[in-house]
Motif scaffolding. Structure first.
Motif, PDB file in Angstrom:
ATOM      1  N   ASP A   1       1.669  -4.073   4.622  1.00  0.00           N
ATOM      2  CA  ASP A   1       0.962  -2.865   5.456  1.00  0.00           C
ATOM      3  C   ASP A   1       2.280  -1.920   5.751  1.00  0.00           C
ATOM      4  OD1 ASP A   1      -1.398  -3.626   5.041  1.00  0.00           O
ATOM      5  OD2 ASP A   1      -1.580  -4.559   6.863  1.00  0.00           O
TER       6      ASP A   1
ATOM      7  N   LYS B   1       0.422   3.775   6.997  1.00  0.00           N
ATOM      8  CA  LYS B   1      -0.067   4.490   5.741  1.00  0.00           C
ATOM      9  C   LYS B   1       0.050   5.927   5.891  1.00  0.00           C
ATOM     10  CE  LYS B   1      -3.863   4.485   2.866  1.00  0.00           C
ATOM     11  NZ  LYS B   1      -3.245   4.466   1.407  1.00  0.00           N
TER      12      LYS B   1
ATOM     13  N   TYR C   1      -2.757  10.581  -0.971  1.00  0.00           N
ATOM     14  CA  TYR C   1      -1.473  10.014  -0.604  1.00  0.00           C
ATOM     15  C   TYR C   1      -0.296  11.215  -0.811  1.00  0.00           C
ATOM     16  CZ  TYR C   1      -1.240  10.636  -5.654  1.00  0.00           C
ATOM     17  OH  TYR C   1      -1.170  11.149  -7.061  1.00  0.00           O
TER      18      TYR C   1
END
Length: 697
Positions: A130, A152, A212
């Motif tokens: 992560d 993220k 993303y």
């Protein structure tokens, strides 16, 4: 047009059923003693003797996707399963087996990790979860978290962001010190990088969004920084890179010193690279060397190797060809190791006993890759592989043996055990059975020729003619190319991919050809870097010139010339069908870039600088700008979930064609990425392209 009635032929069904699948040797790894090597076989990881070529034993039983030994070979890291993320990155589950005690422990309690790495003393394994960096003590099983700010689409520690991974060619951006007491890692703050949103259809009532960070040319990139974590204190120090190039950090390297790690940094244009050394006891950073170039430096394939005395080898194109240079530990040039009008294409290692460097080169011509050794003291060189074809090597740790993998355009892979002077000891594996099947199905041979361009260069090309070729007949021509910077599509090597499909087309009565024009690789920087700031201009001029040259040959029907390419090759096909509309009758563009403004920063700016600095370099070489010129039959193909060349490229080009009232065919592949595969996708795609060619060329 079949060759003869009831002829055996190469069919799409045979290609995609695996009928032509070749044989290989998987996971070759030399063992530390230099006398044995390991490979992956059905029963597990198996040990063989170089001397006898016989199986010595099984190191680990069971099925594994891959494995890595610790430096001392006391332990082995076993990859049990994986889930892909992007091109290089994946989540994996790993075990560590102690080869002495037989004890097995799961990494991270059996949960997914990224990029695990043994410490040099084999006592620990570092990994990323992560976006945070951790290490696990293998004796106690204790896991220590090094960073806590990973998030993220925001902060990443120890691995690259999307563009770093794609364009620098690897996912890991951290390294252990040789003393195993420190880690140097890159932190990427991508919070300000614009996002791309890709709908994922699946069988969802409402499509999901894949979101993303993707920095397009000229946009904001991740802010990167380098950090030093010392295990004894548990402290992390920020490294001061302000006196050096620090826009990109493409690579982190081990050196030969216990308390030192090296990092490569670069400016945004990627035409200046600094190699820095970091003292892992103090955090002090100093410069070893700077490399500059008038165009660009290949930041995605840098070779830097530290020798036992901490002198180092560095690959550079400063002479106009890629060669190895030897520097002392302080960064002073000792000497060039190789020179000549050929290139180093791979580096295998250095034998301190004989002072020999082991390399792959183009010294036997740019179509061939050969394996050689060179003495770094006296420069004496010796060819170890065959002189022709594409040859690569897996060396034993003591360089007394190597396994040569070789192929040519007309002969699939052969694996041969050789000694350190290139003498063949035993053939380990061939593909004679595959060749027999292909010969029975009337495979045609590939011939190499050269074709002139308007700049006076002789361009490398191959041509595949039907077996019953009649020089008095006129054949339609189907051209394939990729043409990207530094690439090579014309080489004396086996092509088990498109090569079989091309043969299928040849058996239908076409001639297939491929030409490597300006911008392609392995012929020196003058030929490769002429495209700087003008990506696409000279490349398409050369494809048009090649098509015209073919059209003037007595055996080619100049009114029936087609072209095909994927990715950069799809971009080129789109240009061919617009800028070259008078020459090409039909074209197939798969997953094309249609304006470099839509592509990523690191790749695009390396060759074009930014759109703000060089707008014409972008717009005057975009097929979208020339959509009004389309004349021939055009098939555009794209996967909707392409994370690399976004579907947006084909949408934008389609809109330009539509507004110019141009008819064309379009095929979208739902949820497919840049590779467009999975299930029956590839057979359907290649059938579609085959039908399009048969109907329109």
């Amino acid at each position: 047009m079949a060759n003869i009635a009831f002829a055996q032929e190469i069919t799409l069904d045979k290609i995609y059923s695996g009928y032509y699948r070749g044989k290989g040797i998987s996971g070759i790894s030399s063992l530390k003693d230099g006398e044995n090597y390991a490979v992956i076989e059905r029963e597990g990881i198996v040990k063989y003797s170089y001397k006898t070529t016989q199986k010595v034993g099984t190191l680990v039983e069971g099925g594994f996707e891959s494995y890595t030994f610790s430096d001392d070979e006391s332990k082995i890291l076993l990859q049990k399963e994986s889930e892909p993320i992007y091109r290089h990155s994946f989540l994996g589950k790993f075990d560590v087996k102690d080869l002495k005690s037989g004890k097995v422990i799961s990494l991270n309690n059996g949960n997914f990790v990224q990029e695990p790495k043994f410490s040099p003393d084999a006592a620990k394994v570092a990994f990323v979860v992560d976006n945070n960096l951790y290490y696990q003590d293998l004796a106690s099983g204790k896991i220590t978290q090094i960073t806590t700010d990973g998030k993220k689409n925001s902060i990443i520690n120890g691995i690259g962001d999307w563009v770093y991974e794609e364009e620098f060619g690897h996912a890991d951006f951290y390294q252990w010190s040789k003393g195993s007491d420190a880690l140097i890692f890159v932190k990427s703050d991508e919070s300000k990088v614009p996002e791309i949103n890709i709908p994922i259809y699946g069988k969802n009532l409402y499509p999901k969004l894949m979101t993303y960070k993707y920095p397009k040319a000229g946009e904001v990139n991740s802010t990167v920084s380098a950090h030093l974590y010392q295990l004894s204190s548990g402290k992390t120090l920020d490294l001061n890179l302000s006196n050096f190039e620090n826009y990109y950090i493409p690579q982190v390297y081990s050196t030969a010193k216990n308390d030192e790690v090296a990092i490569a940094t670069s400016n945004r244009h990627q035409n200046k690279v600094d190699i820095l050394k970091v003292n892992t006891s103090t955090g002090a950073v100093s410069k070893l060397i700077s490399e500059t170039d008038n165009a660009w430096i290949e930041t995605d394939g840098m070779t830097l190797e530290f020798l036992d005395d901490n002198s180092f080898l560095w690959a550079s194109e400063r002479s106009g060809f890629r060669h190895l240079y030897w520097f002392d530990a302080k960064g002073n040039l000792k000497k060039p190791v190789t020179k000549g009008n050929w290139e180093i294409t791979d580096y295998y290692g250095f034998n301190p006993k004989t002072k020999e460097v082991f390399i792959q080169t183009t010294e036997k011509g740019s179509l061939n890759k050969v394996v050689s050794k060179v003495n770094i003291d006296n420069g004496k060189m010796m060819l170890l592989s065959q002189a022709e074809g594409n040859n690569r090597a897996d060396f034993s740790k003591n360089y007394q043996y190597f396994i040569e993998t070789s192929s040519t355009a007309n002969k699939p892979y052969v694996y041969t055990l050789k000694d350190g002077n290139g003498k063949s000891l035993k053939e380990l594996q061939n593909n004679d059975a595959l060749l027999s099947k292909l010969n029975a199905d009337n495979i045609a041979t590939r011939e190499f020729i050269t074709i002139p361009n308007e700049a006076g260069d002789q361009m490398n090309a191959y041509i595949i003619k039907p077996k019953n070729f009649d020089p008095n007949k006129k054949y339609p021509l189907f051209m394939y190319q990729y043409s990207g910077p530094g690439s090579q599509s014309v080489s004396n090597s086996w092509d088990g991919g498109n090569g079989l499909w091309f043969n299928h087309l040849v058996q239908k009565g076409y001639i297939v050809a491929c030409v490597d024009g300006r911008g392609t690789g392995y012929r020196g920087t003058k030929f490769k870097k002429v495209t700087y700031k003008n990506l696409g201009k000279y490349e398409i001029e050369d494809q048009i010139a090649a098509a015209k040259w073919f059209g003037n040959q007595s055996y080619i029907d100049k009114s029936r010339i087609g072209i095909f390419g994927w990715s950069f090759g799809g971009y080129m096909t789109s240009l061919a069908m617009t800028k070259g509309a008078d020459v090409f009758k039909a074209g197939i563009a798969v997953a094309p870039v249609t304006n470099w403004r839509y592509y990523d920063s690191i790749y695009t700016e390396r060759f074009l600088q930014t759109p703000q600095e060089n707008p014409d370099g972008y717009d005057q070489n975009s097929p979208t700008t020339f959509a009004k010129l389309l004349k021939g039959k055009f098939l555009l193909i794209h996967g909707t979930a392409d994370d690399n060349v976004h579907f947006q490229n084909s949408m934008e080009f389609s809109e330009a064609l539509i507004q110019n009232k141009k008819q064309f065919e379009f095929m979208a592949y739902p949820d497919k990425n840049h590779g467009i595969y999975g299930g029956q996708t590839r057979p359907q795609l290649y059938q579609k392209m085959t039908d399009f060619i048969l109907e329109n060329l």
